[in-house]
Design an enzyme around this catalytic site. Structure first.
Site, short mmCIF file in Angstrom:
data_model
loop_
_atom_site.label_atom_id
_atom_site.label_comp_id
_atom_site.label_asym_id
_atom_site.label_seq_id
_atom_site.Cartn_x
_atom_site.Cartn_y
_atom_site.Cartn_z
N GLU A 57 -37.79 -56.37 -52.70
CA GLU A 57 -36.91 -57.34 -53.35
C GLU A 57 -37.72 -58.21 -54.31
O GLU A 57 -37.28 -58.48 -55.43
CB GLU A 57 -36.19 -58.19 -52.31
CG GLU A 57 -35.12 -59.07 -52.87
CD GLU A 57 -33.98 -58.32 -53.55
OE1 GLU A 57 -33.32 -58.95 -54.41
OE2 GLU A 57 -33.73 -57.14 -53.25
N HIS A 61 -37.65 -53.48 -57.08
CA HIS A 61 -37.74 -52.02 -57.11
C HIS A 61 -37.45 -51.54 -55.70
O HIS A 61 -38.14 -51.93 -54.76
CB HIS A 61 -39.13 -51.58 -57.57
CG HIS A 61 -39.21 -50.13 -57.89
ND1 HIS A 61 -38.43 -49.53 -58.84
CD2 HIS A 61 -40.01 -49.15 -57.40
CE1 HIS A 61 -38.73 -48.25 -58.92
NE2 HIS A 61 -39.69 -47.99 -58.05
N HIS A 62 -36.43 -50.73 -55.54
CA HIS A 62 -35.91 -50.43 -54.21
C HIS A 62 -35.92 -48.93 -53.91
O HIS A 62 -35.62 -48.13 -54.79
CB HIS A 62 -34.49 -50.97 -54.08
CG HIS A 62 -34.42 -52.43 -54.44
ND1 HIS A 62 -34.16 -52.87 -55.72
CD2 HIS A 62 -34.62 -53.54 -53.70
CE1 HIS A 62 -34.18 -54.19 -55.74
NE2 HIS A 62 -34.47 -54.62 -54.52
N HIS A 79 -35.29 -45.36 -61.53
CA HIS A 79 -34.07 -44.97 -62.23
C HIS A 79 -34.12 -45.29 -63.71
O HIS A 79 -33.72 -44.47 -64.54
CB HIS A 79 -32.84 -45.60 -61.56
CG HIS A 79 -32.68 -45.17 -60.14
ND1 HIS A 79 -32.24 -43.91 -59.79
CD2 HIS A 79 -32.93 -45.81 -58.98
CE1 HIS A 79 -32.22 -43.80 -58.47
NE2 HIS A 79 -32.63 -44.94 -57.95
N GLU A 80 -34.65 -46.45 -64.06
CA GLU A 80 -34.72 -46.85 -65.48
C GLU A 80 -35.64 -45.94 -66.29
O GLU A 80 -35.48 -45.83 -67.50
CB GLU A 80 -35.14 -48.31 -65.62
CG GLU A 80 -36.57 -48.57 -65.15
CD GLU A 80 -36.89 -50.03 -64.95
OE1 GLU A 80 -37.52 -50.60 -65.86
OE2 GLU A 80 -36.52 -50.56 -63.90
N ASP A 88 -43.52 -46.46 -58.57
CA ASP A 88 -43.27 -45.77 -57.31
C ASP A 88 -44.56 -45.58 -56.52
O ASP A 88 -44.59 -45.75 -55.30
CB ASP A 88 -42.58 -44.43 -57.57
CG ASP A 88 -41.25 -44.64 -58.27
OD1 ASP A 88 -40.41 -45.38 -57.75
OD2 ASP A 88 -41.07 -44.08 -59.37
#
Length: 100
Positions: A57, A61-62, A79-80, A88
């Site tokens: 949080e 980045h989840h 995703h972006e 990652d």
């Protein structure tokens, strides 16, 4: 700041470095950085998820993850960027530390 998707060579090199520092390896599965963490029991698995969630949080980045008793399956992708990025790998390193 724009996040860039890593090339296949970039992913391969980053994966080798990441796995040189951990006992159970990360892999690329379905185009995502993936690992199954296994803990002593549910309490330890949930504690790991809690520490990780607070950090995620903060970094905005989840992961995609699931928990069954003492196991936590994690998949990371940006995703972006449309794939795996350096973000990652940074989260993966942090998760390995939390799991240790």
């Amino acid at each position: 700041m724009t996040v860039q998707k890593l090339s296949e060579l970039g992913i391969s090199n980053a994966l080798k470095l990441l796995n040189s520092e951990t006992v159970s390896p990360w892999v690329i599965k379905d185009g995502k950085l993936t690992k199954l963490f296994q803990f002593k029991d549910f309490q330890h698995a949930f504690g790991f998820m809690t520490m990780s969630a607070l950090y995620f949080e903060k970094k905005n980045h989840h992961p995609e993850w699931s928990n069954t008793y003492n196991k936590v399956n994690v998949q990371l992708t940006t995703h972006e960027a449309g794939g795996v990025s350096e973000k990652d790998f940074n989260l993966a390193k942090r998760m390995d530390r939390f799991a240790g």
